[in-house]
Motif scaffolding. Structure first.
Motif, PDB file in Angstrom:
ATOM      1  N   PRO A 116       0.820  -1.210   0.000  1.00  0.00           N
ATOM      2  CA  PRO A 116       0.000   0.000   0.000  1.00  0.00           C
ATOM      3  C   PRO A 116       0.855   1.262   0.000  1.00  0.00           C
ATOM      4  O   PRO A 116       1.855   1.350   0.707  1.00  0.00           O
ATOM      5  CB  PRO A 116      -0.798  -0.119   1.303  1.00  0.00           C
ATOM      6  N   SER A 117       0.461   2.228  -0.823  1.00  0.00           N
ATOM      7  CA  SER A 117       1.166   3.508  -0.859  1.00  0.00           C
ATOM      8  C   SER A 117       0.246   4.662  -0.503  1.00  0.00           C
ATOM      9  O   SER A 117       0.669   5.811  -0.459  1.00  0.00           O
ATOM     10  CB  SER A 117       1.762   3.736  -2.252  1.00  0.00           C
ATOM     11  N   GLY A 118      -1.024   4.361  -0.256  1.00  0.00           N
ATOM     12  CA  GLY A 118      -2.011   5.362   0.089  1.00  0.00           C
ATOM     13  C   GLY A 118      -3.391   4.719   0.044  1.00  0.00           C
ATOM     14  O   GLY A 118      -3.522   3.549  -0.344  1.00  0.00           O
ATOM     15  N   PRO A 119      -4.422   5.456   0.400  1.00  0.00           N
ATOM     16  CA  PRO A 119      -5.778   4.893   0.355  1.00  0.00           C
ATOM     17  C   PRO A 119      -6.127   4.411  -1.055  1.00  0.00           C
ATOM     18  O   PRO A 119      -6.126   5.196  -2.006  1.00  0.00           O
ATOM     19  CB  PRO A 119      -6.675   6.060   0.785  1.00  0.00           C
ATOM     20  N   SER A 155      -4.404   2.733  -3.151  1.00  0.00           N
ATOM     21  CA  SER A 155      -3.335   2.689  -4.145  1.00  0.00           C
ATOM     22  C   SER A 155      -2.192   1.803  -3.654  1.00  0.00           C
ATOM     23  O   SER A 155      -1.978   1.656  -2.451  1.00  0.00           O
ATOM     24  CB  SER A 155      -2.821   4.096  -4.455  1.00  0.00           C
ATOM     25  N   ARG A 165       1.981   0.296  -4.735  1.00  0.00           N
ATOM     26  CA  ARG A 165       3.177   0.484  -5.551  1.00  0.00           C
ATOM     27  C   ARG A 165       3.915  -0.847  -5.667  1.00  0.00           C
ATOM     28  O   ARG A 165       3.924  -1.647  -4.717  1.00  0.00           O
ATOM     29  CB  ARG A 165       4.073   1.549  -4.959  1.00  0.00           C
TER      30      ARG A 165
END
Length: 198
Positions: free
Chosen positions: A126-129, A131, A133
């Motif tokens: 996870p790299s953000g809500p 999203s 990577r």
């Protein structure tokens, strides 16, 4: 075999820990060195192996006192113009051989089916809500080659399903480490942090 993409190159960097007072048993040489360093005629540097684009401090030499200014990266031993630095680089290149992954790049894909290999798996974090990577494990995991895939790849099934990657995945033979012969950092020690390569 080791692949062309993992040839050892070199970086010449500053050696901030150089101990001039213990550089030699000769006071005359220490004094000459001090004068040359203060005038900028000589520099103190270290040479580090660069493998997969990374500085690998396992194969390095520090405290090289050399005439002129040589800092930077060099793609090969031959690209170093100074004869002494070329000799240093040759020794570092020999020490760095175990840092280069031994891969199955030159083997026929069909011959790999049924064999156990080592590979640095791809996965997502996870790299953000909502999203994610792509990531690549710095260490290898063992997998069995199940079948060929397309024109260039093979399908692997990982032997341990506890990692964050999918249990099966398609990889290029050049990404597969020889599980019996490879002694690179990804297989034995500190890992390889680059996303590309083996």
């Amino acid at each position: 075999m080791q692949t062309a993409s993992t040839v050892v190159s070199f970086a010449i960097v500053e050696d901030d820990d150089f101990d001039l007072d213990n550089f030699s048993d000769s006071d005359a040489l220490i004094n000459e060195c001090r004068e040359k360093l203060e005038s900028g005629a000589w520099t103190v540097c270290g040479m580090v192996a660069v493998v997969h684009g990374e500085l690998r401090y396992e194969a390095a030499l520090w405290g090289i006192v050399i005439e002129g200014w040589h800092f930077g990266r060099y793609e090969s031993v031959e690209s170093l113009r100074d004869e002494h630095l070329r000799e240093v680089a040759e020794g570092i290149a020999l020490e760095a051989q175990d840092l280069i992954p031994v891969t199955h790049a030159d083997e026929a894909r069909e011959s790999l089916v049924g064999r156990v290999v080592a590979v640095r798996p791809y996965y997502h974090e996870p790299s953000g809500p909502g999203s994610f990577r792509p990531k690549r494990s710095p260490f290898t995991a063992r997998a069995e080659v199940k079948e060929t895939f397309g024109d260039e790849m093979v399908v692997l099934r990982f032997l341990d399903d506890s990692g964050p990657w999918r249990r099966e995945g398609a990889y290029f033979p050049r990404e597969l480490h020889n599980a019996q012969a490879c002694k690179c950092p990804a297989c034995t020690s500190g890992g390889i942090d680059t996303h590309q390569g083996a």
